[in-house]
Design a protein around this motif. Sequence first.
Motif, mmCIF file in Angstrom:
data_model
loop_
_atom_site.group_PDB
_atom_site.id
_atom_site.type_symbol
_atom_site.label_atom_id
_atom_site.label_comp_id
_atom_site.label_asym_id
_atom_site.label_seq_id
_atom_site.Cartn_x
_atom_site.Cartn_y
_atom_site.Cartn_z
ATOM 1 N N SER A 85 10.357 43.049 78.240
ATOM 2 C CA SER A 85 10.523 41.673 77.777
ATOM 3 C C SER A 85 10.252 41.596 76.272
ATOM 4 O O SER A 85 9.147 41.887 75.816
ATOM 5 C CB SER A 85 9.550 40.754 78.517
ATOM 6 O OG SER A 85 9.493 39.488 77.900
ATOM 7 N N ASP B 5 9.988 38.924 74.660
ATOM 8 C CA ASP B 5 9.013 37.852 74.477
ATOM 9 C C ASP B 5 7.586 38.406 74.534
ATOM 10 O O ASP B 5 6.736 38.030 73.732
ATOM 11 C CB ASP B 5 9.208 36.773 75.546
ATOM 12 C CG ASP B 5 8.223 35.638 75.400
ATOM 13 O OD1 ASP B 5 8.152 35.048 74.296
ATOM 14 O OD2 ASP B 5 7.501 35.348 76.373
ATOM 15 N N ASP C 162 7.808 41.916 83.761
ATOM 16 C CA ASP C 162 7.986 42.224 82.342
ATOM 17 C C ASP C 162 7.869 43.715 82.048
ATOM 18 O O ASP C 162 8.058 44.141 80.906
ATOM 19 C CB ASP C 162 6.943 41.472 81.503
ATOM 20 C CG ASP C 162 7.079 39.968 81.625
ATOM 21 O OD1 ASP C 162 8.213 39.480 81.681
ATOM 22 O OD2 ASP C 162 6.037 39.291 81.672
#
Length: 170
Positions: free
Chosen positions: A136, A138, A128
């Motif tokens: 990322s 998210d 990530d």
Amino acid sequence: MNYAMDAIRAYDPDIEIQLIDLAELDVQFSDGRDYIEYRGDTRMVAEAIMGADAIIIGSPIFQASIPGSLKNVFDLLPVNALQDKVVGIIMTAGSAKHYLVAEHQLRPILTYMKAQVVQSYVFVEAKDIFRGEIVSDDVTLRIERLVEDTAVLTRAYSHMRLEREAQYAF
């Protein structure tokens, strides 16, 4: 943690925040003394933690465990040092295999010290992050959610504490 700091500023610029980076400080090893007997960075860290309304702990996972420097900080503090404090968690690790370190090692320490731990923590894998930047969406959304949850719970617990104290007439 820089992302969390930015998210806090974006959520509410009036929230007073302080970043404590243990890698930049000279924190002594806990030897059983009361925190008040320490000086310098060691005492500053202990007092900053105990003076905070909320804490977001950001930590890497080393050898499938929390780092010794973080455990040392907990050892420096009195057992009730985190009472009525809301604590959020952000953990980073090289692989998904260590996602439960926060749940099985860090959360029990925090609850023993009477912290109110935010239910969902943020786990960030090496995939990530690229060149020190989170890649990322998210992860950044989960950090923003953790910041919001921490702030909301801090206000709620503060309100509950004030109501509880108002019941006493002294």
